[in-house]
Write an enzyme that holds these catalytic residues in place. Structure first.
Site, PDB file in Angstrom:
ATOM      1  N   GLU A  73      -1.796   4.775  -8.456  1.00  0.00           N
ATOM      2  CA  GLU A  73      -1.691   3.542  -9.243  1.00  0.00           C
ATOM      3  C   GLU A  73      -3.063   2.888  -9.389  1.00  0.00           C
ATOM      4  O   GLU A  73      -3.446   2.439 -10.473  1.00  0.00           O
ATOM      5  CB  GLU A  73      -0.718   2.558  -8.566  1.00  0.00           C
ATOM      6  CG  GLU A  73       0.675   3.100  -8.335  1.00  0.00           C
ATOM      7  CD  GLU A  73       0.859   3.779  -6.982  1.00  0.00           C
ATOM      8  OE1 GLU A  73       2.008   3.821  -6.522  1.00  0.00           O
ATOM      9  OE2 GLU A  73      -0.123   4.264  -6.390  1.00  0.00           O
TER      10      GLU A  73
ATOM     11  N   CYS B   3       2.748   0.830  -2.887  1.00  0.00           N
ATOM     12  CA  CYS B   3       2.534   0.150  -1.608  1.00  0.00           C
ATOM     13  C   CYS B   3       2.145  -1.302  -1.910  1.00  0.00           C
ATOM     14  O   CYS B   3       1.929  -1.678  -3.069  1.00  0.00           O
ATOM     15  CB  CYS B   3       1.443   0.847  -0.808  1.00  0.00           C
ATOM     16  SG  CYS B   3      -0.208   0.665  -1.539  1.00  0.00           S
TER      17      CYS B   3
ATOM     18  N   CYS C 177      -1.247  -1.652  -3.843  1.00  0.00           N
ATOM     19  CA  CYS C 177      -1.124  -1.298  -5.259  1.00  0.00           C
ATOM     20  C   CYS C 177      -0.270  -2.316  -6.013  1.00  0.00           C
ATOM     21  O   CYS C 177      -0.547  -2.615  -7.175  1.00  0.00           O
ATOM     22  CB  CYS C 177      -0.568   0.106  -5.417  1.00  0.00           C
ATOM     23  SG  CYS C 177      -1.771   1.390  -4.931  1.00  0.00           S
TER      24      CYS C 177
END
Length: 150
Positions: A82, A108, A111
């Protein structure tokens, strides 16, 4: 009658899975595709930064330090898919604002914060990553988080 065409979501998710095949991470291969108005503006996968030796060559720093999956993300030679996708968008001068990010796994927390600040409005993923804070932040910021089967 012709064969059934994939939906846009299915199409872009399949491309994210192809991008994941470029990953050099020894733990998990992740791919991402950033789309606006059904046009791809950037792709990315998890791996080391430009010009650095890949983990599949030098080994996994996290494995060497016995760091469990999902913990201490900052101790890693690589960048997330990402993250790399958003950076590629910036490098090529295309704003991610209002776009959709297709990723092979839910983002996560790190990100998710980048996605929010990039003003991406929708994230579509095919598998789940156990990070409840990331999901909570995306929802709180008004980013649609959707899961589709591959």
């Amino acid at each position: 009658m012709g064969k059934k065409r994939p939906s846009w979501d299915e199409y872009f998710m399949e491309i994210a899975h192809i991008a994941a095949k470029r990953s050099t991470c020894l733990r998990r291969q992740v791919g991402a595709v950033l789309v606006k108005n059904n046009y791809i503006i950037a792709t990315g996968y998890n791996g080391t930064c430009c010009g650095m030796e890949h983990c599949d060559v030098v080994g996994c720093l996290r494995d060497k330090m016995n760091i469990p999956s999902g913990e201490r993300h900052e101790i890693c030679r690589g960048a997330h898919a990402e993250e790399n996708t958003i950076v590629q968008s910036a490098l090529h001068g295309v704003s991610p604002e209002g776009g959709t990010l297709y990723t092979t796994i839910t983002p996560c927390t790190h990100c998710a914060k980048m996605i929010i600040n990039a003003k991406i409005k929708r994230v579509v993923c095919s598998t789940d990553y156990p990070d409840n804070l990331a999901k909570k932040l995306l929802v709180e910021a008004g980013v649609k988080l959707e899961k589709i089967k591959r």
